[in-house]
Write an enzyme that holds these catalytic residues in place. Sequence first.
Site, short mmCIF file in Angstrom:
data_model
loop_
_atom_site.label_atom_id
_atom_site.label_comp_id
_atom_site.label_asym_id
_atom_site.label_seq_id
_atom_site.Cartn_x
_atom_site.Cartn_y
_atom_site.Cartn_z
CG ASP A 84 39.05 34.42 61.89
OD1 ASP A 84 39.06 34.11 60.68
OD2 ASP A 84 39.49 33.69 62.80
CE LYS A 137 35.39 35.10 37.70
NZ LYS A 137 36.65 35.86 37.69
CG HIS A 167 33.20 42.52 36.11
ND1 HIS A 167 34.03 41.47 36.39
CD2 HIS A 167 33.81 43.24 35.15
CE1 HIS A 167 35.12 41.57 35.62
NE2 HIS A 167 35.01 42.63 34.86
CE LYS A 171 33.59 44.35 31.58
NZ LYS A 171 34.91 44.88 31.36
CD GLU A 205 42.45 39.84 31.57
OE1 GLU A 205 42.25 40.73 32.40
OE2 GLU A 205 42.54 38.64 31.87
CG ASP A 224 40.28 34.41 36.36
OD1 ASP A 224 39.56 34.77 37.30
OD2 ASP A 224 41.01 35.19 35.71
CG HIS A 229 34.19 37.36 32.88
ND1 HIS A 229 33.28 37.68 33.85
CD2 HIS A 229 35.41 37.60 33.41
CE1 HIS A 229 33.94 38.11 34.93
NE2 HIS A 229 35.22 38.06 34.68
CE LYS A 325 44.67 36.83 34.41
NZ LYS A 325 43.76 37.98 34.29
C1 BG6 Z 1 38.07 39.03 36.54
C2 BG6 Z 1 39.17 38.02 36.46
O1 BG6 Z 1 36.85 38.41 36.80
O2 BG6 Z 1 37.99 39.72 35.27
C3 BG6 Z 1 40.49 38.68 36.13
O3 BG6 Z 1 39.28 37.35 37.72
C4 BG6 Z 1 40.37 39.51 34.87
O4 BG6 Z 1 41.53 37.73 35.99
C5 BG6 Z 1 39.16 40.44 34.94
O5 BG6 Z 1 41.56 40.28 34.73
C6 BG6 Z 1 38.92 41.11 33.60
O6 BG6 Z 1 37.89 42.07 33.71
P1 BG6 Z 1 37.86 43.35 32.76
O7 BG6 Z 1 36.58 44.02 33.09
O8 BG6 Z 1 39.07 44.16 33.12
O9 BG6 Z 1 37.92 42.83 31.35
#
Ligand code: BG6
Length: 476
Positions: A84, A137, A167, A171, A205, A224, A229, A325
């Site tokens: 928890d 993040k 992340h 890349k 996206e 987000d 990013h 999105k």
């Molecule tokens: C994440 C976001 O950090 O990155 C998501 O929270 C997003 O909303 C994602 O879809 C996109 O990552 P990638 O590598 O698929 O472009």
Amino acid sequence: MHDTLLLFGATGDLAQRYLFPSLLRLLGDGLLPEDFKVRALALSPHDTEGFREILRPRLQQAHPLATAQDIESLLQRIDYRSVDLRNADSVAEAVSGLVDRHCVSYLAIPPGLYISTCEGLAKGGALAAPHRLMLEKPIGSDSESAEQILTTIGGWIDEDRVFRLDHYLGKAAVQNLIALRFGNTLLEAVWNRNYIESVHILVAESEGVDGRDAYYARSGALRDMIQSHILQLLCLVAMEPPASLEADRIRDEKVKVLRSLRPLDAANAARDSVRGRYTAGTINGQPAQAYQPPEGSDVETFAGVTAHIDNWRWTGVPFHLVTGKRLPERTSRVVVTLKPVTHWLFERPHRGQATPNRLVFQLQPQENIELGLMSSLAGPEWGALELQPLELELSVPTGLHRRIAYERLFLDAFNGNHALFVRDDEVRAAWHWIDSVADAWKNARLPLQPYPAGQWGPEAAADFLPGDVLADASDG
Ligand code: BG6
């Protein structure tokens, strides 16, 4: 090398789709320590065998080429504990028995649980040296919550053992921005306000919010994607050459860019930004539903903001940052548009019709570099020079998967290399600017504009999107 991973959020989407499959690949490639172990931690009351049963088909699906032997080898290294995370004692208890090893705790959980989880880790002895901490993040949801997380956790563990993930930095195509900028003479010569007219950074996206409503309803596109990013991409495009590739030399330069961002003012909110939310529509011939956040949330699924970097190199150059999105396609690209030629010699096309030079770094789904030039090669053989746009395209034949980014980030954290992780002052500076945008939106009551799923955002988005995206859309 650190040899034990404490993975919090082990039943979540991120862990199941990306983190465990990344570990599987690393294991298959012989890149993990021989005695590597994972303790998987989440709220669900599984036992270790039950958890392995759930994970096995997910691993097979995520990594169809993995051998059964590698999958079993990873599963046997994993044990599971139910925990928890709101209760520090429960966390301390759940990590017991491992703290005599070299542990890396990975928090793939909502940031609202970071402090209580770390309190438990500290109690259990898992934040003392040499243990390390990896944090997903976003770090908080604004400056205030970020500050609370940074300072509270900073009281338990030193900055040099904290690895904050973005992340995108893992890349290969993103790292290539550094390679291209600082490994070539050609770019640096024009990389400033004298030659560059504008920069667009687009992360589009086609996927929707799907299944992440609780998080997304509090976050939206600005927090987000842009806070993390897109601002990281902006830093790599705009930073000064670092003195070396040492982690802190790169991070010093990134933070200077973030600190040079001009806060968005409510008076300029309508000119310099746009926010939208998708309604029902069609993507690739498939119907897509509208995004309906819960009562009380007015988050955007599309955000465009023109950032101004007030420093010597970039004054006057707009950086259009855009993400959304349910857009027509998944594409991330940086588009650098150069200024028109100073003195135009040609009759055809007329000066105003010449296409300015453009450099496009397409980061995903394919890694491409394109250079748009004016040329007379396709013009008439005799007579006046007639110029036409010519596209030089370099396709890099490698797939760019999120999983591969996580593999790289795992290895770097296990090896103690911070270059691809976000330092505390970067987090602070990024939130400082994002807060200004969020406040400007609130004070200016910037309307949330609807756009049908499958279109390039609301109508006003056209001022923020790179021209090639819009041209392709009208051709199609
Ligand atoms: C994440 C976001 O950090 O990155 C998501 O929270 C997003 O909303 C994602 O879809 C996109 O990552 P990638 O590598 O698929 O472009």
